[in-house]
Design a protein around this motif. Structure first.
Motif, PDB file in Angstrom:
ATOM      1  N   ALA A   1      -2.837 -15.578 -25.032  1.00  0.00           N
ATOM      2  CA  ALA A   1      -3.104 -16.366 -23.826  1.00  0.00           C
ATOM      3  C   ALA A   1      -3.864 -15.452 -22.876  1.00  0.00           C
ATOM      4  CB  ALA A   1      -1.798 -16.849 -23.190  1.00  0.00           C
ATOM      5  N   PRO A   2      -4.545 -16.007 -21.861  1.00  0.00           N
ATOM      6  CA  PRO A   2      -5.343 -15.166 -20.968  1.00  0.00           C
ATOM      7  C   PRO A   2      -4.590 -14.010 -20.314  1.00  0.00           C
ATOM      8  CG  PRO A   2      -5.910 -17.458 -20.657  1.00  0.00           C
ATOM      9  CD  PRO A   2      -4.734 -17.449 -21.578  1.00  0.00           C
ATOM     10  N   THR A   3      -3.274 -14.125 -20.191  1.00  0.00           N
ATOM     11  CA  THR A   3      -2.499 -13.033 -19.586  1.00  0.00           C
ATOM     12  C   THR A   3      -1.568 -12.345 -20.579  1.00  0.00           C
ATOM     13  OG1 THR A   3      -0.784 -14.589 -18.874  1.00  0.00           O
ATOM     14  CG2 THR A   3      -2.544 -14.120 -17.303  1.00  0.00           C
TER      15      THR A   3
ATOM     16  N   ALA B   1     -11.853 -13.599 -12.292  1.00  0.00           N
ATOM     17  CA  ALA B   1     -11.487 -14.442 -13.439  1.00  0.00           C
ATOM     18  C   ALA B   1     -10.083 -14.115 -13.930  1.00  0.00           C
ATOM     19  CB  ALA B   1     -12.502 -14.253 -14.569  1.00  0.00           C
ATOM     20  N   ALA B   2      -9.795 -12.825 -14.074  1.00  0.00           N
ATOM     21  CA  ALA B   2      -8.451 -12.419 -14.496  1.00  0.00           C
ATOM     22  C   ALA B   2      -7.421 -12.812 -13.439  1.00  0.00           C
ATOM     23  CB  ALA B   2      -8.416 -10.915 -14.739  1.00  0.00           C
TER      24      ALA B   2
ATOM     25  N   TYR C   1      -2.859 -15.972 -11.038  1.00  0.00           N
ATOM     26  CA  TYR C   1      -2.519 -16.937  -9.981  1.00  0.00           C
ATOM     27  C   TYR C   1      -1.865 -18.172 -10.599  1.00  0.00           C
ATOM     28  CZ  TYR C   1      -3.297 -20.237  -6.098  1.00  0.00           C
ATOM     29  OH  TYR C   1      -3.138 -21.179  -5.101  1.00  0.00           O
ATOM     30  N   GLN C   2      -2.445 -18.657 -11.682  1.00  0.00           N
ATOM     31  CA  GLN C   2      -1.881 -19.829 -12.357  1.00  0.00           C
ATOM     32  C   GLN C   2      -0.446 -19.577 -12.814  1.00  0.00           C
ATOM     33  OE1 GLN C   2      -4.691 -20.927 -15.540  1.00  0.00           O
ATOM     34  NE2 GLN C   2      -4.971 -22.864 -14.455  1.00  0.00           N
ATOM     35  N   ASN C   3      -0.165 -18.348 -13.215  1.00  0.00           N
ATOM     36  CA  ASN C   3       1.170 -17.995 -13.699  1.00  0.00           C
ATOM     37  C   ASN C   3       2.129 -17.619 -12.570  1.00  0.00           C
ATOM     38  OD1 ASN C   3       0.268 -18.420 -16.275  1.00  0.00           O
ATOM     39  ND2 ASN C   3       0.270 -16.276 -16.899  1.00  0.00           N
TER      40      ASN C   3
END
Length: 338
Positions: free
Chosen positions: A150-152, A312-313, A318-320
């Motif tokens: 996942a992105p993170t 972007a990161a 932020y979403q998490n």
């Protein structure tokens, strides 16, 4: 929503605004103040000089990023800043500026891992890949393989045990008299030489690991140069550049192939400053084509350090809900864990 990203981990001071809308990330502005000319006098980055240059530039690049984006601070949803890893003095400039800016304007603050930011630069492509994928981060300070779910969410599965590929390129380039930054000049020179002219060891370690080691390769190249000097023989710079590049690229490609087969991933993302190396891009592109794997690399303008990749990161953090407090501090190491 708009994310303001700030980067100061080494010798670029950068601020950028990225817009996140309908699941897509778009660069609205990306301002980079480079210190290359300053550090060229010394043949490499001088940490104290870099820190002072960040102090001088950071207000200006942030103001310009907001102005070019056509927004004001109240329109910013979050301030994202590289907090680790990197040069500690340089990081502290960006972290303290971002903390002050966010706190004074009641804007959420997000701490970003520099390595994750490099990978996040690929999400700024129009045809951005989706996780899971294998990521290769290759730069002046890092050469690592990550299984990205996942992105993170990153899991390191291979890395250099000593020097980074970018550091090795820069060092050899400097020793044979190429202008700073040596890696970029070595890339160009290698295209004119014979990559089989000089036998050099591979940085790829044994079959039981995905790790690399560049110190032995670098030492072998330096020994070759010293031998030529002792024998009063001109160093064949183009052939050495080509042979050294072949050893680095071949070693990395070997471990990337092993990692792709081990993980079964169908997408390879390459990011970091050395992702701009033409020989590495060509070799891994050919490898992916042979294996039926999608190869994704950020645009050349986003391979080096920049605020857009940090924004972007920061968006994914932020979403998490991974927000930082005013107690945020910088770290030279990869803390917290990936």
């Amino acid at each position: 929503m708009y994310i303001l990203g700030m980067e100061s981990s080494c010798d670029e001071t950068s601020a950028a605004v990225v817009c996140a809308e309908n699941g897509r990330l778009e660069i609205v502005s990306n301002i980079v103040a480079s210190q290359i000319e300053t550090h060229r006098l010394y043949g490499g980055v001088v940490p104290e000089i870099a820190s002072r240059a960040h102090i001088e530039a950071i207000t200006g690049v942030t103001t310009e990023a907001l102005s070019q984006a056509g927004i004001t601070l109240p329109e910013v949803s979050a301030v994202a800043v590289t907090a680790f890893p990197g040069l500690i003095g340089a990081l502290l400039v960006g972290v303290n500026f971002a903390k002050s800016l966010a706190y004074a304007n009641s804007i959420p603050l997000v701490a970003v891992n520099h390595i994750k930011a490099h990978v996040a630069a690929v999400y700024l492509r129009e045809d951005a890949p989706e996780a899971p994928f294998l990521a290769l981060v290759v730069s002046g300070g890092h050469t690592s393989l990550f299984d990205v779910t996942a992105p993170t969410d990153f899991r390191e599965i291979g890395a250099t045990r000593d020097d980074a590929a970018g550091e090795a390129f820069d060092k050899i380039g400097r020793v044979i008299g190429l202008p700073y930054p040596g890696g970029a000049a070595l890339d160009r020179l290698a295209a004119t030489g014979d990559k089989h002219a000089i036998k050099l060891p591979s940085p790829a370690l044994g079959a039981d690991t995905l790790d690399l080691s560049f110190s032995g390769l670098k030492t072998a190249a330096l020994n070759y140069i010293n031998h030529c000097n002792q024998q009063n023989i001109p160093v064949p710079r183009a052939d050495l550049a080509a042979s050294f590049t072949e050893a680095v690229v071949g070693g990395i490609a070997k471990k990337v192939e092993a990692a792709l087969l081990k993980t079964g991933r169908k997408t390879l993302v390459m990011a970091g400053g050395v992702a701009a190396n033409s020989h590495l891009r060509a070799r891994l592109g050919a490898l992916c084509k042979r294996l039926g794997v999608t190869f994704a690399v950020p645009p050349l303008s986003l391979c080096g350090d920049n605020g857009a990749m940090v924004a972007a990161a920061g968006f994914f953090e932020y979403q998490n809900g991974n927000f930082a407090t005013p107690a945020l501090n910088a770290s030279a190491q990869d803390l917290p864990a990936l």
